[in-house]
Design a protein around this motif. Structure first.
Motif, short mmCIF file in Angstrom:
data_model
loop_
_atom_site.label_atom_id
_atom_site.label_comp_id
_atom_site.label_asym_id
_atom_site.label_seq_id
_atom_site.Cartn_x
_atom_site.Cartn_y
_atom_site.Cartn_z
N THR A 17 0.86 -1.18 0.00
CA THR A 17 0.00 0.00 0.00
C THR A 17 0.90 1.23 0.00
N HIS A 21 4.73 0.95 1.64
CA HIS A 21 5.72 0.99 0.55
C HIS A 21 7.16 0.98 1.07
N ARG A 37 11.48 1.78 -6.81
CA ARG A 37 10.18 2.44 -6.68
C ARG A 37 9.56 2.63 -8.07
N ALA A 38 8.29 2.34 -8.19
CA ALA A 38 7.51 2.61 -9.40
C ALA A 38 6.43 3.62 -9.03
N THR A 40 3.18 3.53 -9.08
CA THR A 40 2.10 2.98 -8.25
C THR A 40 2.50 1.66 -7.60
N GLY A 41 3.75 1.55 -7.19
CA GLY A 41 4.18 0.32 -6.54
C GLY A 41 5.67 0.15 -6.53
N ARG A 52 6.84 -6.32 -11.55
CA ARG A 52 6.17 -5.14 -11.01
C ARG A 52 5.12 -5.57 -10.00
N ALA A 53 5.07 -4.86 -8.89
CA ALA A 53 4.05 -5.05 -7.86
C ALA A 53 3.29 -3.74 -7.73
N ASP A 54 1.98 -3.78 -7.93
CA ASP A 54 1.14 -2.60 -7.80
C ASP A 54 0.56 -2.54 -6.40
N TYR A 55 0.09 -1.32 -6.00
CA TYR A 55 -0.58 -1.20 -4.72
C TYR A 55 -1.76 -2.17 -4.68
N ASP A 57 -1.28 -5.44 -4.32
CA ASP A 57 -0.64 -6.75 -4.48
C ASP A 57 0.00 -7.17 -3.16
N LYS A 71 -1.00 -11.16 -7.07
CA LYS A 71 -2.24 -10.39 -7.17
C LYS A 71 -3.19 -10.78 -6.04
#
Length: 87
Positions: A17, A21, A37-38, A40-41, A52-55, A57, A71
């Motif tokens: 989240t 993060h 850092r990306a 959104t994740g 890639r891990a998104d918020y 996940d 996911k």
């Protein structure tokens, strides 16, 4: 054809989240894995390459100490809380 059942294993996992993060980045990096850092994740170095891990996940620490994203729907279908385990 033979059939198999997945062995029950306990894993560590944390949901990514905006608030978690930084702590997840430190958790993954402290085990010697690269994490970037990306927008959104995160992008996490895994055994299969960068993922890639998104918020939302889940970040899983596997049985061999490896990290990978999962996911939320797959996580919910595959894992359940361990009684007495840390939340």
């Amino acid at each position: 054809m033979a059939t198999y059942r997945k062995k029950p294993v306990e894993i560590e996992a944390r949901q990514l989240t905006p608030d978690s993060h930084q702590s997840i980045s430190l958790w993954v990096a402290s085990a010697g894995y690269n994490v970037m850092r990306a927008v959104t994740g995160l992008v996490i170095e895994t055994l299969e390459g960068d993922m890639r891990a998104d918020y939302g996940d889940w970040i899983i620490k596997g049985v061999s100490g490896e990290f990978y994203p999962c996911k939320p729907d797959i996580f919910a279908a595959t894992y359940e809380p361990v009684e007495g385990g840390a939340a």
